[in-house]
Motif scaffolding. Structure first.
Motif, PDB file in Angstrom:
ATOM      1  N   CYS A  51     -16.689  11.102  17.210  1.00 61.56           N
ATOM      2  CA  CYS A  51     -15.683  11.779  16.391  1.00 61.56           C
ATOM      3  C   CYS A  51     -15.153  10.783  15.351  1.00 61.56           C
ATOM      4  N   LEU A  52     -15.189  11.151  14.094  1.00 62.26           N
ATOM      5  CA  LEU A  52     -14.848  10.233  13.012  1.00 62.26           C
ATOM      6  C   LEU A  52     -13.509  10.584  12.372  1.00 62.26           C
ATOM      7  N   TYR A  53     -12.823   9.537  11.914  1.00 63.84           N
ATOM      8  CA  TYR A  53     -11.628   9.692  11.096  1.00 63.84           C
ATOM      9  C   TYR A  53     -11.641   8.596  10.032  1.00 63.84           C
ATOM     10  N   PRO A  54     -10.937   8.783   8.918  1.00 65.30           N
ATOM     11  CA  PRO A  54     -11.034   7.818   7.822  1.00 65.30           C
ATOM     12  C   PRO A  54     -10.123   6.616   7.976  1.00 65.30           C
ATOM     13  N   LEU A  55     -10.631   5.462   7.560  1.00 66.04           N
ATOM     14  CA  LEU A  55      -9.842   4.247   7.425  1.00 66.04           C
ATOM     15  C   LEU A  55      -9.773   3.916   5.936  1.00 66.04           C
ATOM     16  N   GLY A  56      -8.601   3.788   5.393  1.00 63.31           N
ATOM     17  CA  GLY A  56      -8.479   3.522   3.959  1.00 63.31           C
ATOM     18  C   GLY A  56      -8.642   4.795   3.140  1.00 63.31           C
ATOM     19  N   LEU A  57      -8.571   4.632   1.823  1.00 63.25           N
ATOM     20  CA  LEU A  57      -8.632   5.767   0.914  1.00 63.25           C
ATOM     21  C   LEU A  57     -10.047   6.318   0.809  1.00 63.25           C
ATOM     22  N   ILE A  58     -10.135   7.639   0.770  1.00 65.63           N
ATOM     23  CA  ILE A  58     -11.392   8.320   0.494  1.00 65.63           C
ATOM     24  C   ILE A  58     -11.135   9.301  -0.646  1.00 65.63           C
ATOM     25  N   ASP A  73      -3.366  11.830  11.089  1.00 69.54           N
ATOM     26  CA  ASP A  73      -3.389  13.013  11.943  1.00 69.54           C
ATOM     27  C   ASP A  73      -4.748  13.267  12.579  1.00 69.54           C
ATOM     28  N   ILE A  74      -5.828  13.148  11.812  1.00 63.91           N
ATOM     29  CA  ILE A  74      -7.155  13.420  12.379  1.00 63.91           C
ATOM     30  C   ILE A  74      -7.439  12.444  13.520  1.00 63.91           C
ATOM     31  N   LYS A  75      -7.053  11.205  13.339  1.00 67.86           N
ATOM     32  CA  LYS A  75      -7.220  10.197  14.391  1.00 67.86           C
ATOM     33  C   LYS A  75      -6.470  10.624  15.658  1.00 67.86           C
ATOM     34  N   GLU A  76      -5.231  11.059  15.500  1.00 67.23           N
ATOM     35  CA  GLU A  76      -4.440  11.474  16.661  1.00 67.23           C
ATOM     36  C   GLU A  76      -5.025  12.708  17.330  1.00 67.23           C
ATOM     37  N   TRP A  77      -5.464  13.678  16.531  1.00 65.50           N
ATOM     38  CA  TRP A  77      -6.099  14.874  17.102  1.00 65.50           C
ATOM     39  C   TRP A  77      -7.296  14.488  17.966  1.00 65.50           C
TER      40      TRP A  77
END
Length: 390
Positions: free
Chosen positions: A290-297, A320-324
């Motif tokens: 499961c992936l979430y972003p680090l830094g700006l995209i 939020d995506i990281k927490e989900w």
């Protein structure tokens, strides 16, 4: 050899998602090799997608789907499969000499542009089909328009006339981050992504049965679903889900941008858990990343003109995506249960001068950057060797 979302009963092979693959070996000589295919027609979809027919060579004259052709690993062209109910032959290779030639055909357009049904491979006298090559490992990707790479080769214009006119010509899922990750390990992949989809968001709708999501529903109910057929789609909804070696999820952006958050962690966690649970019903032991972003995209960058004024929602992408994902995975057993949550940083960092695509989607250069951030996680989890850089 068919690599796709659905293993279909009978002889027809159905490309319902992006980046399904047909691979075969021809023993020559062969003056020409063709495939007989069609993209089932539907008035509603044809009208809806008509504006997306670009004049660029290789796109269909009428709303349909795009397919890339590879001969011995080299892309040699593309064909536009028109939306119609009559199978038609398309020539995909010519002038093959003695010996064996590997031919691959991939569907590279959004699911919403329709499926492709393959009715047969056509060879001249004297040429034969050899046994399929050994099957490769397979990664299954779940995602939104980032993963379908819609418009990724176009400029960051918000001009709707330009965007719709060139959408098909500027889209190619063989240039998506998912395809780059698969090539890095020399494996096949199934791209089940759909533009507009979210964990909770319905996404684009073309009719009562033609909707992108929510993703948990899309994953389970759309084994071989043709968005273009409406109520007639049941006749193309047969088959079994093939086995894969790894599932990769990159979802949640559309939910946040559409207003599910920021800060609505309980609702997001419930939706992410639903996604993991539906995967586990079909793939009880397959590792899931499961992936979430680090830094700006591209979605969170302040230069994204499409999302101007949604600063809080953009900022929530980093948290939020990281927490989900972490909360949902933990509830279902975490890494002991084969559920891995990892952050991805583009390598090098996102550059607003060159990394936006059409309508401020992720551009093809940023697709490579995201893939570079994903590859180390796949290598660490699966233990696979990298065979090609991206």
């Amino acid at each position: 050899q068919f690599v796709g979302r659905c293993i279909v009963a009978g002889t027809d092979l159905e490309y319902s998602c992006s980046s399904s693959l047909l691979r075969f070996i021809v023993s020559g000589p062969a003056s020409a090799v063709g495939i007989t295919v069609f993209s089932p027609a539907d008035g509603g979809r044809a009208k809806k997608m008509h504006a997306m027919n670009a004049s660029t060579n290789g796109t269909p004259e009428k709303a349909g789907a795009l397919m890339n052709i590879y001969v011995n690993g080299t892309r040699t062209g593309k064909i536009g499969v028109e939306a119609c109910d009559t199978p038609k032959q398309y020539i995909i290779a010519e002038g093959l000499g003695d010996g064996d030639t590997l031919i691959e055909v991939t569907k590279v357009s959004e699911p919403a542009w329709g499926m492709v049904v393959v009715k047969g491979i056509n060879l001249p006298d004297g040429a034969t089909l050899k046994d399929a090559p050994p099957a490769k490992r397979v990664i299954e990707f779940l995602g939104d328009s980032d993963t379908t790479a819609i418009g990724s080769m176009g400029p960051p214009t918000l001009n709707m006339f330009v965007a719709l006119k060139n959408m098909m010509a500027w889209s190619d899922t063989d240039r998506s981050w998912a395809a780059h990750v698969a090539r890095s390990f020399g494996v096949d992949h199934i791209n089940t992504a759909a533009g507009g989809i979210g964990l909770m968001l319905t996404g684009d709708k073309y009719g009562p049965l033609q909707k992108a999501g929510p993703s948990p529903e899309h994953y389970e109910d759309r084994l071989c679903f043709n968005w273009g057929l409406g109520s007639k789609g049941d006749r193309y909804s047969v088959g079994d889900m093939p086995e894969v070696d790894l599932v990769v999820i990159w979802l949640g952006q559309n939910d946040l941008i559409a207003g599910v958050g920021p800060g609505n962690i309980a609702k997001g966690t419930k939706a992410y858990r639903a996604q993991l649970e539906v995967i586990r019903r079909h793939r009880p032991t397959t590792p899931v990343l499961c992936l979430y972003p680090l830094g700006l995209i591209h979605t969170s960058h302040s230069s994204n003109r499409l999302l101007k004024g949604k600063v809080k929602r953009q900022a929530a992408l980093a948290t939020d995506i990281k927490e989900w994902a972490e909360a949902a995975a933990a509830e279902l057993g975490g890494e002991k249960a084969g559920l891995y949550v990892r952050g991805v940083a583009m390598e090098p960092a996102f550059d607003p001068e060159q990394d936006f695509g059409l309508m401020y989607e992720i551009g093809h250069k940023a697709q490579l950057k995201w893939a570079r951030g994903v590859v180390p996680h796949v290598k660490a989890i699966m233990g696979w060797d990298v065979v090609e850089g991206c």
